[in-house]
Motif scaffolding. Sequence first.
Motif, PDB file in Angstrom:
ATOM      1  N   TYR A  44       0.858  -1.182   0.000  1.00 45.43           N
ATOM      2  CA  TYR A  44       0.000   0.000   0.000  1.00 45.43           C
ATOM      3  C   TYR A  44       0.898   1.236   0.000  1.00 45.43           C
ATOM      4  CZ  TYR A  44      -3.657  -3.154   1.793  1.00 45.43           C
ATOM      5  OH  TYR A  44      -4.551  -4.175   1.967  1.00 45.43           O
ATOM      6  N   ALA A  83      -8.089   2.649   1.317  1.00 40.29           N
ATOM      7  CA  ALA A  83      -8.421   1.544   2.215  1.00 40.29           C
ATOM      8  C   ALA A  83      -8.855   2.062   3.577  1.00 40.29           C
ATOM      9  CB  ALA A  83      -7.228   0.602   2.365  1.00 40.29           C
ATOM     10  N   ILE A 100      -4.373   5.374   3.904  1.00 37.91           N
ATOM     11  CA  ILE A 100      -3.683   4.190   3.396  1.00 37.91           C
ATOM     12  C   ILE A 100      -4.352   3.886   2.065  1.00 37.91           C
ATOM     13  CG2 ILE A 100      -3.117   1.761   3.711  1.00 37.91           C
ATOM     14  CD1 ILE A 100      -3.083   2.256   6.722  1.00 37.91           C
ATOM     15  N   ASN A 102      -4.858   1.954  -1.507  1.00 39.74           N
ATOM     16  CA  ASN A 102      -4.799   0.660  -2.158  1.00 39.74           C
ATOM     17  C   ASN A 102      -4.465   0.902  -3.638  1.00 39.74           C
ATOM     18  OD1 ASN A 102      -5.078  -2.049  -2.714  1.00 39.74           O
ATOM     19  ND2 ASN A 102      -7.303  -2.013  -2.740  1.00 39.74           N
TER      20      ASN A 102
END
Length: 152
Positions: A44, A83, A100, A102
């Motif tokens: 990530y 995410a 975060i 993705n």
Amino acid sequence: MKLHLKHLLLVLLLAGGSAVAQDESYDPKLALKLGADAYGMKNYILVILKTGDTQMEDKAKRDKIFAGHMENIKKMAESEKLAVAGPFGKNENAFRGLYIFNVTSMEEAKELVSSDPTVAAGLLKAEYYPWYGSAAMGQVNEIHNKIAKEKF
């Protein structure tokens, strides 16, 4: 002892087995859907949002920009590019929040962050880091929507 070990290895090889245990709850379809590696992990991009260089005294304008920030978070989550996101409590590092993402590249994460009105206005600035974590993060937003009584 050596003979027993050789027999064990031979049995494992002939049976197509592996010396590494595999959990019977493993779901290969879900692992594939979430992009998990053999450990259930994936890469990530972690973004730490810090206090920016711009000071804004106009509360109404500032509130409007932060409302846009929340709408942007919602849009990125719905696109499954984000995410997880959330704020930090007060701290000495001027850390305000995190994303975060993705996504597969730092460039894509930077493009997504540039769409954040608070970053565009200079109220927040971003630091980027590659991060390796559970592929299950790909289901956080789906689960969150089921447990959030109120929406932003």
